[in-house]
Design a protein around this motif. Structure first.
Motif, PDB file in Angstrom:
ATOM      1  N   LYS A 190      20.287  62.804   6.773  1.00  0.00           N
ATOM      2  CA  LYS A 190      19.860  64.080   6.209  1.00  0.00           C
ATOM      3  C   LYS A 190      18.370  63.974   5.886  1.00  0.00           C
ATOM      4  CE  LYS A 190      24.097  65.662   6.178  1.00  0.00           C
ATOM      5  NZ  LYS A 190      24.508  66.711   7.140  1.00  0.00           N
ATOM      6  N   PRO A 191      17.520  64.535   6.737  1.00  0.00           N
ATOM      7  CA  PRO A 191      16.075  64.326   6.573  1.00  0.00           C
ATOM      8  C   PRO A 191      15.521  64.778   5.231  1.00  0.00           C
ATOM      9  CG  PRO A 191      16.559  65.241   8.731  1.00  0.00           C
ATOM     10  CD  PRO A 191      17.831  65.320   7.938  1.00  0.00           C
ATOM     11  N   GLU A 192      16.153  65.770   4.608  1.00  0.00           N
ATOM     12  CA  GLU A 192      15.605  66.294   3.356  1.00  0.00           C
ATOM     13  C   GLU A 192      15.923  65.428   2.145  1.00  0.00           C
ATOM     14  OE1 GLU A 192      19.732  68.056   3.788  1.00  0.00           O
ATOM     15  OE2 GLU A 192      18.049  67.515   5.086  1.00  0.00           O
ATOM     16  N   ARG A 193      16.808  64.442   2.315  1.00  0.00           N
ATOM     17  CA  ARG A 193      17.202  63.578   1.201  1.00  0.00           C
ATOM     18  C   ARG A 193      16.403  62.275   1.210  1.00  0.00           C
ATOM     19  NH1 ARG A 193      23.841  64.018   1.597  1.00  0.00           N
ATOM     20  NH2 ARG A 193      23.983  66.305   1.332  1.00  0.00           N
ATOM     21  N   LYS A 194      16.177  61.745  -0.015  1.00  0.00           N
ATOM     22  CA  LYS A 194      15.546  60.432  -0.099  1.00  0.00           C
ATOM     23  C   LYS A 194      16.525  59.359   0.358  1.00  0.00           C
ATOM     24  CE  LYS A 194      12.174  61.300  -3.761  1.00  0.00           C
ATOM     25  NZ  LYS A 194      11.664  60.853  -5.073  1.00  0.00           N
ATOM     26  N   PRO A 195      16.023  58.298   1.008  1.00  0.00           N
ATOM     27  CA  PRO A 195      14.609  57.964   1.245  1.00  0.00           C
ATOM     28  C   PRO A 195      14.021  58.579   2.507  1.00  0.00           C
ATOM     29  CG  PRO A 195      15.965  56.170   2.017  1.00  0.00           C
ATOM     30  CD  PRO A 195      16.914  57.203   1.449  1.00  0.00           C
ATOM     31  N   TRP A 196      14.842  59.343   3.249  1.00  0.00           N
ATOM     32  CA  TRP A 196      14.404  59.841   4.565  1.00  0.00           C
ATOM     33  C   TRP A 196      13.299  60.879   4.431  1.00  0.00           C
ATOM     34  CZ3 TRP A 196      16.412  55.867   6.206  1.00  0.00           C
ATOM     35  CH2 TRP A 196      17.713  55.489   5.886  1.00  0.00           C
ATOM     36  N   SER A 197      13.277  61.591   3.328  1.00  0.00           N
ATOM     37  CA  SER A 197      12.239  62.601   3.132  1.00  0.00           C
ATOM     38  C   SER A 197      10.856  61.974   2.974  1.00  0.00           C
ATOM     39  CB  SER A 197      12.570  63.464   1.912  1.00  0.00           C
ATOM     40  OG  SER A 197      12.637  62.659   0.743  1.00  0.00           O
ATOM     41  N   GLU A 198      10.813  60.651   2.777  1.00  0.00           N
ATOM     42  CA  GLU A 198       9.542  59.953   2.611  1.00  0.00           C
ATOM     43  C   GLU A 198       9.072  59.257   3.889  1.00  0.00           C
ATOM     44  OE1 GLU A 198      10.637  57.364  -0.527  1.00  0.00           O
ATOM     45  OE2 GLU A 198      10.379  58.855  -2.109  1.00  0.00           O
ATOM     46  N   VAL A 199       9.835  59.415   4.956  1.00  0.00           N
ATOM     47  CA  VAL A 199       9.485  58.778   6.234  1.00  0.00           C
ATOM     48  C   VAL A 199       8.283  59.486   6.844  1.00  0.00           C
ATOM     49  CG1 VAL A 199      10.242  58.426   8.619  1.00  0.00           C
ATOM     50  CG2 VAL A 199      11.782  57.900   6.724  1.00  0.00           C
ATOM     51  N   GLY A 200       7.278  58.708   7.234  1.00  0.00           N
ATOM     52  CA  GLY A 200       6.079  59.273   7.836  1.00  0.00           C
ATOM     53  C   GLY A 200       5.942  59.010   9.326  1.00  0.00           C
ATOM     54  N   SER A 201       6.607  57.946   9.827  1.00  0.00           N
ATOM     55  CA  SER A 201       6.503  57.593  11.249  1.00  0.00           C
ATOM     56  C   SER A 201       7.882  57.212  11.758  1.00  0.00           C
ATOM     57  CB  SER A 201       5.539  56.416  11.449  1.00  0.00           C
ATOM     58  OG  SER A 201       4.265  56.696  10.897  1.00  0.00           O
ATOM     59  N   LEU A 202       8.225  57.690  12.958  1.00  0.00           N
ATOM     60  CA  LEU A 202       9.528  57.383  13.552  1.00  0.00           C
ATOM     61  C   LEU A 202       9.343  56.783  14.935  1.00  0.00           C
ATOM     62  CD1 LEU A 202       9.933  60.400  11.962  1.00  0.00           C
ATOM     63  CD2 LEU A 202      12.306  59.783  12.478  1.00  0.00           C
ATOM     64  N   LEU A 203      10.090  55.727  15.211  1.00  0.00           N
ATOM     65  CA  LEU A 203      10.113  55.099  16.532  1.00  0.00           C
ATOM     66  C   LEU A 203      11.472  55.392  17.158  1.00  0.00           C
ATOM     67  CD1 LEU A 203       8.755  51.573  17.404  1.00  0.00           C
ATOM     68  CD2 LEU A 203      10.879  52.418  18.408  1.00  0.00           C
ATOM     69  N   LEU A 204      11.461  56.118  18.273  1.00  0.00           N
ATOM     70  CA  LEU A 204      12.691  56.522  18.953  1.00  0.00           C
ATOM     71  C   LEU A 204      12.766  55.835  20.314  1.00  0.00           C
ATOM     72  CD1 LEU A 204      12.450  60.400  18.343  1.00  0.00           C
ATOM     73  CD2 LEU A 204      13.379  58.647  16.798  1.00  0.00           C
ATOM     74  N   ASP A 205      13.762  55.016  20.507  1.00  0.00           N
ATOM     75  CA  ASP A 205      13.998  54.354  21.791  1.00  0.00           C
ATOM     76  C   ASP A 205      15.500  54.472  22.081  1.00  0.00           C
ATOM     77  OD1 ASP A 205      12.880  52.712  23.992  1.00  0.00           O
ATOM     78  OD2 ASP A 205      14.338  51.248  23.265  1.00  0.00           O
ATOM     79  N   PRO A 206      15.965  55.685  22.412  1.00  0.00           N
ATOM     80  CA  PRO A 206      17.405  55.943  22.505  1.00  0.00           C
ATOM     81  C   PRO A 206      18.035  55.407  23.776  1.00  0.00           C
ATOM     82  CG  PRO A 206      16.186  57.905  23.104  1.00  0.00           C
ATOM     83  CD  PRO A 206      15.166  56.886  22.660  1.00  0.00           C
ATOM     84  N   SER A 207      19.348  55.528  23.838  1.00  0.00           N
ATOM     85  CA  SER A 207      20.090  55.123  25.036  1.00  0.00           C
ATOM     86  C   SER A 207      19.483  55.755  26.274  1.00  0.00           C
ATOM     87  CB  SER A 207      21.553  55.568  24.920  1.00  0.00           C
ATOM     88  OG  SER A 207      22.161  55.026  23.781  1.00  0.00           O
ATOM     89  N   CYS A 208      19.389  54.980  27.346  1.00  0.00           N
ATOM     90  CA  CYS A 208      18.836  55.509  28.597  1.00  0.00           C
ATOM     91  C   CYS A 208      19.514  54.838  29.778  1.00  0.00           C
ATOM     92  CB  CYS A 208      17.323  55.302  28.644  1.00  0.00           C
ATOM     93  SG  CYS A 208      16.812  53.596  28.949  1.00  0.00           S
ATOM     94  N   SER A 209      19.087  55.209  30.969  1.00  0.00           N
ATOM     95  CA  SER A 209      19.716  54.683  32.181  1.00  0.00           C
ATOM     96  C   SER A 209      19.394  53.221  32.425  1.00  0.00           C
ATOM     97  CB  SER A 209      19.276  55.512  33.395  1.00  0.00           C
ATOM     98  OG  SER A 209      17.890  55.345  33.618  1.00  0.00           O
ATOM     99  N   GLY A 210      18.328  52.697  31.823  1.00  0.00           N
ATOM    100  CA  GLY A 210      17.940  51.304  32.062  1.00  0.00           C
ATOM    101  C   GLY A 210      17.442  51.059  33.467  1.00  0.00           C
ATOM    102  N   SER A 211      17.069  52.138  34.172  1.00  0.00           N
ATOM    103  CA  SER A 211      16.702  52.011  35.585  1.00  0.00           C
ATOM    104  C   SER A 211      15.387  51.283  35.817  1.00  0.00           C
ATOM    105  CB  SER A 211      16.641  53.402  36.228  1.00  0.00           C
ATOM    106  OG  SER A 211      15.808  54.271  35.466  1.00  0.00           O
TER     107      SER A 211
END
Length: 564
Positions: free
Chosen positions: A315-336
């Motif tokens: 829940k982005p609006e709740r702490k501690p997530w509401s204090e996050v300033g940078s996100l690294l996203l490396d989600p599931s992928c094909s691995g090709s």
């Protein structure tokens, strides 16, 4: 001969099931041979399968020996021509005789293929397959400026949480010669003790492919981390700073990118042990691996692992997530884009121009005139990478690629909702535009991006090493999905970063792009998305206009074979 029968079963089309090759082999209760031997044989034969399938077809082995199945033929020919010990069977065994009586023709076909690909010896071809892969029926011809084929280097990131580049050059790499050109690594002998300091990513060095660091004190103590160069791009491009707020790694295991992010934030150690990075991993077993790696890398004081936590349920609006300033996203992928990982191998089986031979005839299966490509890869790696097995353009491949892109877009749109976030990096180890530029374009067109002020980090805004990287996004994919906005297709492509396997850059296939937020006055919009993101139909509608189809991990130490 039970070894060959056991191994051939894992190459049969009916065996293309869920689960990695390793899990299926070691979990089988029907094997009569050692699972370790079966796994090694199937994995190695799979690497060579595009070449061996052509050898079998050109020699017409299956027409002459009708008792052989394509899988058996592939494995037996592998051991006959490539194994130092040859076929592991008595000299008079019928299966062995079925192959050895065609030795001359089989060897001649392999020689033709080797010469056509531009390799001077079988050892050069072996090195190429081991380090780069076959990559189809033609493979990668050696660089025209170099007499030798290129090999994938051994990339090593200096863990600046525990050491420095200068210290490692004087200790672990004291006996290595430093060279100015990466090409000297790519075309040199795999056992050479040479080193190249990377010009794009700080504290990263390239070594010859055959370099073994597993017994060094630096490796065992976490002073160095084996990590592909491309895998270092997301944390470096994100360029997170403590003043932005905390960081969140959404799909963290096994932890190479997480620990690199911690190194980037090295100055945050002055905060007295407060959490600077949240690392989410929904699979609790892999979360344990992530925790071990964080401990070995020495960043447990600033990284908090959220074991069993699904990023999409935050829940982005709740702490501690509401204090996050940078996100690294490396989600599931094909691995090709991954090079040299056994569980990402596909196997090309030889075909016969005649209908039916051996057991296939009893099932009345019609064989195609072209090789069938089936997978021995993990089809659904829970919580990490989901692998699409073949690039044959078939319906199943397209459907799964689309499903992945829908999931990836959901991850990115959810990240847009974090109220204090200022920077996001999005990456995949895929070569497909559907998972890369198409997702970026769909995200830019989304209401979430517009309402919360998100845009692409343009090339001239990127950190120096990424700005100077020459391989950029797919312009055709950007043109196909371009929407009204301040950036044109060319600018969007320039903002995206690609890595291509088999090039003079020595990387695996990879993609990364970064998003930044506009002026703070745009941050006051509601955190609720304009559409229901839990309804896949809405996400599919969003990504559908951007998807362009181009016709034409488990951690085992600090290793670049699994580098999420």
């Amino acid at each position: 001969m039970s070894l060959y029968y056991d191994a051939a079963r894992f190459l049969a089309p009916s065996e293309a099931k869920n689960g990695s090759l390793k899990s299926r082999v070691f979990g089988s209760k029907e094997l009569r041979s050692s699972p370790k031997q079966v796994y090694a044989l199937v994995a190695e034969a799979s690497k060579w399968s595009p070449i061996l399938a052509e050898v079998v077809e050109k020699s017409q082995l299956l027409q002459h020996e009708r008792k052989l199945t394509p899988g058996l033929a592939l494995i037996l020919v592998h051991d006959l021509l490539l194994s130092k010990s040859g076929i592991a069977a008595p000299a008079t065994h019928p299966l062995r005789l079925a192959v050895t009586r065609h030795r001359a023709r089989l060897g001649a076909e392999l020689t033709k293929i080797r010469i056509r690909r531009g390799f001077g010896s079988i050892d050069e071809l072996r090195s190429h397959v081991a380090n780069v892969g076959v990559g189809g029926t033609e493979g990668i011809i050696p660089n025209a400026a170099s007499p030798k084929p290129m090999q994938h280097p051994r990339w090593v990131r200096i863990n600046t949480l525990k050491s420095t580049l200068e210290d490692q050059l004087h200790t672990t790499f004291a006996g290595f010669e430093t060279v100015d050109s990466l090409e000297q690594i790519l075309v040199g002998e795999s056992a050479n003790k040479i080193l190249h300091v990377d010009k794009h990513v700080p504290d990263l060095v390239a070594l010859a492919s055959g370099t073994d660091l597993s017994k060094t004190a630096a490796y065992r103590k976490g002073l160095i981390i084996l990590q592909d160069k491309a895998s270092c791009f997301p944390a470096y491009l994100l360029d997170a700073k403590p003043e932005y707020g905390t960081c969140l790694d959404a799909c963290a295991a096994p932890g190479n990118k997480t620990t690199h992010l911690a190194a980037v934030l090295k100055g945050s150690h002055k905060t007295g042990g407060e959490t600077q990075i949240w690392a989410c991993e929904r699979d609790k077993v892999r979360a344990g691996i992530l925790t071990d790696m964080i401990g070995l890398a020495g960043c447990q004081d600033i990284v908090s692992v959220k074991a069993g936590q699904d990023f999409l349920l935050l829940k982005p609006e709740r702490k501690p997530w509401s204090e996050v300033g940078s996100l690294l996203l490396d989600p599931s992928c094909s691995g090709s884009g991954i090079i040299g990982r056994d569980d990402i191998q596909s196997v090309t089986l030889p075909s016969s121009t005649e209908k039916g031979h051996g057991p296939a005839n009893s099932r009345k299966r019609k064989r195609k005139a072209q090789p069938d490509t089936i997978s021995i890869a993990d089809e659904a790696r829970k919580g990490t990478q989901e692998v699409v097995e073949s690039d044959d353009g078939g319906d199943r491949f397209s459907e799964r690629l689309r499903a992945l892109s829908v999931f990836q877009l959901r991850i990115l749109l959810h990240a847009f909702l974090f109220p204090n976030a200022r920077r996001i990096s999005y990456s995949t180890c895929s070569i497909h535009a559907e998972e890369n530029e198409a997702v970026v374009l769909a995200a830019l067109k989304s209401n979430e991006a517009k309402q919360h002020g998100w845009r692409l980090l343009e090339r001239d805004e990127q950190i120096s090493g990424m700005k100077s990287w020459s391989i950029r996004g797919d312009i055709q994919a950007c043109q196909a999905g371009i929407a009204d906005g301040p950036l044109g297709a060319a600018q969007i492509a320039e903002a995206c970063i690609r890595c291509r396997p088999g090039t003079g850059e020595g990387t695996q296939g990879f993609f990364v792009a970064a998003f930044v937020r506009n002026a703070q006055e745009g941050f006051t919009h509601s955190l609720e998305p304009d559409v229901n993101r839990d309804d896949p139909r809405n996400i599919e509608d969003s990504i559908g206009d951007s998807v362009h189809v181009d016709e034409d991990e488990e951690w085992d130490g600090l290793s670049d074979s699994d580098d999420s």
